[in-house]
Design an enzyme around this catalytic site. Sequence first.
Site, PDB file in Angstrom:
ATOM      1  CG  HIS D  34     -13.186  -5.511 -30.668  1.00  0.00           C
ATOM      2  ND1 HIS D  34     -14.326  -4.905 -30.227  1.00  0.00           N
ATOM      3  CD2 HIS D  34     -13.452  -5.966 -31.913  1.00  0.00           C
ATOM      4  CE1 HIS D  34     -15.250  -4.975 -31.161  1.00  0.00           C
ATOM      5  NE2 HIS D  34     -14.753  -5.615 -32.202  1.00  0.00           N
ATOM      6  CG  HIS D  80     -19.707   0.047 -33.756  1.00  0.00           C
ATOM      7  ND1 HIS D  80     -19.914   0.401 -35.051  1.00  0.00           N
ATOM      8  CD2 HIS D  80     -18.579  -0.691 -33.763  1.00  0.00           C
ATOM      9  CE1 HIS D  80     -18.971  -0.108 -35.812  1.00  0.00           C
ATOM     10  NE2 HIS D  80     -18.147  -0.770 -35.054  1.00  0.00           N
TER      11      HIS D  80
END
Lengths: 226, 86, 86, 723
Positions: D34, D80
């Site tokens: 990430h 998300h």
Amino acid sequence: MKVGVVVFPGSNCDRDMYHVLTDVFHLDTEYFWHEKGLPKNIDAVVLPGGFSYGDRLRAGVIAAHSPIIKDVRKMAEKGIPILGVCNGFQILVESGLLPGVLLKNESLNFMCEWTNLIVENNKTPFTNQFKLHEKIPIPIANGEGRYYVDDDTMKKLKKNNQIVFRYSKIVNGSANRIAGVCNEDGNVVGMMPHPERAVESDINPVDNKPSSKIFESLIKKIGVEN
Amino acid sequence: MATFNVHVTIENKPGISDPEGDTILNDLVLKGTHKTVSKIKTAKMLKFTIKEKDKKTAQSKIQEICDDLRIYNPMVSKVTVDVFEN
Amino acid sequence: MATFNVHVTIENKPGISDPEGDTILNDLVLKGTHKTVSKIKTAKMLKFTIKEKDKKTAQSKIQEICDDLRIYNPMVSKVTVDVFEN
Amino acid sequence: MSLEEQELSELKSKIGRNPTSTELQIVAAEWSEHCSYKSSKRHLKMLPMDGPLVIKEKGYDSGVLDVGDGYVVTAHIESHNHPSAVEPYGGAATGVGGVIRDILSAGTRPIAIFDGLRFGNIEKDLQARWLFKNAVTGIADYGNCLGIPTIGGEVEFDECYENYALVDVAALGFGKKENLIKNHAKKDDIVVLMGGATGRDGIGGSQFASDSLESEDRSAVQIPDPFIEKLIIEAVLQARDDGLIHAMKDLGGGGLSCAISETADALDIGIEMDVDKVHTRESDMHPDEIMVSESQERMLVVTSKSKLKKLEEICKKFHIGCSVIGQVKFDHQMHVTKGKKTFANLPTDVVANATLLDLPSKEPTYLKTIETEKKFKPVSDYSKTLMKLLASPNIASKIWVYGQYDHEVGIRTVVKPGADAAVLRLDNGKYLSAKIDGNPKQCYINPREGAIGCFEEACRNVVCTGAKPIGMLDHLQFGNPKDPEIFWTFLESLKGLTDFAKSFGIPCVGGKVSLYNETPSGPIKPTPVIGVIGLIDKKPSVPQKISKGDCLLIIGDTKDEMGGSEFFEYIHKFVGGKCPKVNFDDSKKNMKSVLSLIKNNLVKSVHDCSKGGLAVAVSELTMTNQIGCKVSLDKVPGDKLDVDRILFSESHSRYLLAFEKKNLAQIESLLNKNKVSFKQIGQFGGSDIEFSNKTKSIIKLNVERTRKTWLHSLPNLVLHGKK
Ligand SMILES: Nc1ncnc2c1ncn2[C@@H]1O[C@H](COP(=O)(O)OP(=O)(O)O)[C@@H](O)[C@H]1O
Ligand SMILES: [Mg+2]
């Protein structure tokens, strides 16, 4: 002549309102942070929309306890024009300056859409340029916009001509389709829809003239010509 | 001084509609297989932690806060104050 | 068959923040004169009226409804189910 | 949260000793997929990032475009997904919060939000409905509270997202060029943490986003606080106006670990910080927890000692936390202490630059046969089929979604959601148009052409408003990249996007990669989501009311490209066929022609053909204008096709124009001159949507009835599913 725009933590239509007052209607306008006081030389006060204190506990209730509300109250008593829009209306109601409460919309959702208002009282400082029952295309954007009062208060509202705006059709379950009311003296007006979003033709897909009269009424009242 | 947990329950007065409770009942519960439920009312609760000399003071203090600060809107809601010793 | 009132309290699990409670405490209660309050936690309550043969069934039925219909998210919230005889 | 074995030995050899536990946590956060983009970074370089309007500055988390007259627009996209799959409300809300802070950190005011939402089958699946409903509420509650309008997005349902959710959020910012933060640091500068308190929530979040869902760390739930975010926005913008910010970065995935190491690395400095100075929510937090906490609504600011007082005053006014947590050093070390005791002391370039991987790729075997079509039973009643499509979750009106979003606040929204792309007015008299689009069904069948299609569709939507595309955002969402077949689809999509971007001269101004999107039943379909930003110099095309007698004209060829179409997938439950392909030359000609027609004020309304093809696009025009239309399918330009293909093919580069008859000659001459394929195919009037082939009536539906079905389908599905 000076208009004050009150800013609470979480107000978010303050800049829009300021733009409209200054750039569109050429009024001398100033922001006032909620912890400050209002100076004596203010001729009108606007409480803009937004989410003061994140709408926590209940929309408007925490802001209603802000220090500046004391001054707003004094000005209201003096007869100075005061307009509360959306969250500003909720704050006026929670501080007792206007009757009633604003409950969650019947849909239980936040609603953002264009609708039509009908002018029911054209004697207030914000409606004196309207014909009675004139129609105003205008957007709403709220989650707690369903106006409610108990039966006795409703009777009083009607008797004193305190219903200022109604929706032309059922929008959110408001009692009597009420969208805006005023105090007994008529100088304090609260409304759920957003006039500042409707006065410029660029962003008003229908007609920006009617809502402009809300501000033109104020100018008429406080005596500033543009 | 002792610490008390005070639960304040805010709910609609009788006669005031509760669209949220109705929706949960009609659209969720009764659509399923749970037909024995006949009513749902929603309420909001605030759990206060407060230090006062006794239970009674805690109770009256919180009641005062609720009234003064308009924790509930008296036109539509009522509150119930329950005090628990910590 | 008897009628039961079942109170379901939904609140954030311990350790998970509760911004609404914090705001009510800091921006409303502590701004006034009420300094003895040290914490406020918010919760949501659903009051069910249900007809079941006994208290235990009422309790387990309601727990089942809450889980099935995802009335709360077990990741963030915990529920407490309290049954009262009518 | 941990490093892989080989990463651990790499770290040891780079620092020449055993790392401390805090160092391990910091590096694990920063080296996670990430934060580090370790699988994708070396390939992302292929995208063109420069252009005449692009402003580059070190340390920006968002792209910056010069829109003239001293103004800039910033843009960013984020997702998300993992957090939203387990806590849709909080996950979606904090997704909005994160991307807004990226816009803020360049020193611009956020002015618009877009959301791309993907879930499983809401007709059948209660879980998908629950995820959808709560994600929408999460976005609404957060964006509305901030007073930033959510003006566009998309919603799609596909079985591949069963028990999962993709929540993409893009945001735009606007400001004066002179106010952009010039990320720099001077000697003796200090590092300040502004905003909410650091708590235990979200610990391990970025690691979580990099693992597949089974191994999720269920403690990584983030609670949104839009009220604090709103205060941070106002505080930061005031500090910016007062010149108090030397450098700024938002805290996102990886928390302080990432923010500190990346700021230090970008500014070419070192930072020494003390965890005891961080304002925390709980008193007993361990330094490791403080370093990796992903508590939301925090910003890292570098300022000077002399400016601190003013910054503190601003924070005090807004009641937000403001702690001096460290100072700038020039040793290129990230030095973390607790009081006097050192917990971590690492070279910033080691922390901020994970070793990039070069993962193997291999064409998936399923692609060999996917284009082969099945024989279907002929459709007996096309009116029914069209009605069914208009009520299907992917095509039904999304007003239930955007009606919950305040899309007017900020008083910029000229073209509101509901049309192809929204349009905002800017302070310099120009207009900005933007839209995000994805199409996993097509990307699954052909990752390259599918991705190009998403890009072209977003361009088309923006072009429909009269805007010229000036920048692109890409969000690449795939399954586990260690699977060579998945990685191949990633590379193919990326190559396709690169080719399109280069050929059309549209720079990529920002993007995001989200990998390891796996559901219990396997990887998601390749899901690139593309955002396109367009600029309008003079006047946007605001859809005008279509009236009786107005003409309907189509630009672009309709081809036999039914793969991934709603007709195949929803009506026939068939996944496969030939994926629509964008012909770059035609695409450019068509865009150019539409833009010049708009500029010459010749059209009332422009709408592109996308999901559901021509039949759905025409229906949308009739329903939004509440007027009927008669269409002759035999006139539709393109391949010679059966009526079902003409009606429902999802070929790209097609636009529908509605205009007054008197403009027909002028329009035709312009289109002839540009050598585009086009034809007048219908005329408006009456109260029915009618399609005929030669003289044979194929479809006849009442507009009003159809409109009601189209409008109410989605809210009904959300509540009840399909009965
Ligand atoms: N999740 C969403 N949030 C906000 N607006 C949305 C969302 N989904 C769809 N919309 C709006 O609904 C309209 C139709 O969307 P879509 O079908 O994706 O359009 P198109 O086919 O032109 O790409 C657009 O204006 C779009 O912005
Ligand atoms: Mg479109």
